[in-house]
Design a protein around this motif. Structure first.
Motif, PDB file in Angstrom:
ATOM      1  N   GLY A  53       0.833  -1.208   0.000  1.00 23.01           N
ATOM      2  CA  GLY A  53       0.000   0.000   0.000  1.00 23.01           C
ATOM      3  C   GLY A  53       0.859   1.246   0.000  1.00 23.01           C
ATOM      4  N   TYR A  54       1.911   1.243   0.818  1.00 22.47           N
ATOM      5  CA  TYR A  54       2.811   2.390   0.872  1.00 22.47           C
ATOM      6  C   TYR A  54       3.510   2.587  -0.472  1.00 22.47           C
ATOM      7  N   ASN A  55       3.965   1.500  -1.058  1.00 22.58           N
ATOM      8  CA  ASN A  55       4.659   1.591  -2.353  1.00 22.58           C
ATOM      9  C   ASN A  55       3.739   2.074  -3.469  1.00 22.58           C
ATOM     10  N   LYS A  56       2.443   1.902  -3.276  1.00 22.29           N
ATOM     11  CA  LYS A  56       1.485   2.402  -4.270  1.00 22.29           C
ATOM     12  C   LYS A  56       1.044   3.825  -3.923  1.00 22.29           C
ATOM     13  N   ARG A  57       1.833   4.512  -3.118  1.00 22.05           N
ATOM     14  CA  ARG A  57       1.713   5.922  -2.753  1.00 22.05           C
ATOM     15  C   ARG A  57       0.674   6.226  -1.691  1.00 22.05           C
ATOM     16  N   CYS A  58       0.186   5.228  -0.960  1.00 25.10           N
ATOM     17  CA  CYS A  58      -0.727   5.511   0.137  1.00 25.10           C
ATOM     18  C   CYS A  58       0.100   5.973   1.334  1.00 25.10           C
ATOM     19  N   ARG A  59      -0.351   7.044   1.977  1.00 25.23           N
ATOM     20  CA  ARG A  59       0.366   7.562   3.144  1.00 25.23           C
ATOM     21  C   ARG A  59      -0.531   7.594   4.375  1.00 25.23           C
ATOM     22  N   CYS A  60      -1.560   6.730   4.378  1.00 29.07           N
ATOM     23  CA  CYS A  60      -2.421   6.651   5.549  1.00 29.07           C
ATOM     24  C   CYS A  60      -1.590   6.138   6.732  1.00 29.07           C
ATOM     25  N   PRO A  61      -2.057   6.339   7.959  1.00 26.11           N
ATOM     26  CA  PRO A  61      -1.290   5.915   9.128  1.00 26.11           C
ATOM     27  C   PRO A  61      -0.942   4.425   9.116  1.00 26.11           C
ATOM     28  N   GLU A  62      -1.862   3.596   8.623  1.00 27.54           N
ATOM     29  CA  GLU A  62      -1.609   2.154   8.600  1.00 27.54           C
ATOM     30  C   GLU A  62      -0.487   1.783   7.638  1.00 27.54           C
ATOM     31  N   CYS A  63      -0.456   2.402   6.474  1.00 29.69           N
ATOM     32  CA  CYS A  63       0.595   2.102   5.493  1.00 29.69           C
ATOM     33  C   CYS A  63       1.944   2.647   5.953  1.00 29.69           C
ATOM     34  N   ARG A  64       1.945   3.833   6.580  1.00 29.81           N
ATOM     35  CA  ARG A  64       3.200   4.363   7.122  1.00 29.81           C
ATOM     36  C   ARG A  64       3.719   3.457   8.234  1.00 29.81           C
ATOM     37  N   ALA A  65       2.825   2.940   9.065  1.00 32.34           N
ATOM     38  CA  ALA A  65       3.226   2.050  10.151  1.00 32.34           C
ATOM     39  C   ALA A  65       3.802   0.746   9.594  1.00 32.34           C
ATOM     40  N   ALA A  66       3.223   0.258   8.503  1.00 35.03           N
ATOM     41  CA  ALA A  66       3.742  -0.971   7.894  1.00 35.03           C
ATOM     42  C   ALA A  66       5.173  -0.769   7.417  1.00 35.03           C
ATOM     43  N   LEU A  67       5.452   0.380   6.866  1.00 42.50           N
ATOM     44  CA  LEU A  67       6.813   0.672   6.412  1.00 42.50           C
ATOM     45  C   LEU A  67       7.750   0.740   7.621  1.00 42.50           C
ATOM     46  N   GLN A  68       7.321   1.358   8.697  1.00 39.35           N
ATOM     47  CA  GLN A  68       8.160   1.475   9.902  1.00 39.35           C
ATOM     48  C   GLN A  68       8.439   0.110  10.510  1.00 39.35           C
ATOM     49  N   ARG A  69       7.462  -0.800  10.488  1.00 42.04           N
ATOM     50  CA  ARG A  69       7.682  -2.153  11.014  1.00 42.04           C
ATOM     51  C   ARG A  69       8.728  -2.877  10.192  1.00 42.04           C
ATOM     52  N   ARG A  70       8.795  -2.564   8.909  1.00 40.26           N
ATOM     53  CA  ARG A  70       9.725  -3.249   8.025  1.00 40.26           C
ATOM     54  C   ARG A  70      11.155  -2.742   8.212  1.00 40.26           C
ATOM     55  N   ILE A  71      11.282  -1.481   8.562  1.00 41.30           N
ATOM     56  CA  ILE A  71      12.625  -0.868   8.682  1.00 41.30           C
ATOM     57  C   ILE A  71      13.334  -1.353   9.906  1.00 41.30           C
TER      58      ILE A  71
END
Length: 102
Positions: free
Chosen positions: A84-102
């Motif tokens: 979702g983040y990679n498809k340009r979504c910046r909702c809180p859930e997608c940003r959190a998914a990116l943070q969990r991955r980092i």
């Protein structure tokens, strides 16, 4: 993160200066019209990083930004995922998914 009182006050003052109320309200209006946050920020002369930084410091703005991004997100994307983040979504859930991955 904990800052001494003077540092916290300075952070808030700097965020207010870099993202004044008029800029914040115009950003929210653009998001509600369906403009992507990267494009809306650029149109207003600020970076998306500055927007999210201000949202962390100015909590009322942060709540408003997250609520708007959630309300305006594409329902067809898998939210809460890096996809979702990679498809340009910046909702809180997608940003959190990116943070969990980092």
């Amino acid at each position: 993160m904990s800052y001494p009182i003077d540092d916290a006050d300075q952070l808030i003052a700097t965020a207010e200066e870099e993202m004044p109320p008029s800029t914040r309200s115009r950003l929210i209006a653009k998001l509600r019209m369906g403009v992507h946050i990267d494009d809306a920020a650029r149109e207003l002369g600020v970076s998306p990083q500055r927007v999210f930084s201000a949202a962390r410091i100015l909590s009322a703005f942060g709540f408003q930004l997250d609520a708007t991004l959630t309300a305006e997100r594409d329902p067809h994307l898998p939210h809460g995922t890096v996809t979702g983040y990679n498809k340009r979504c910046r909702c809180p859930e997608c940003r959190a998914a990116l943070q969990r991955r980092i």
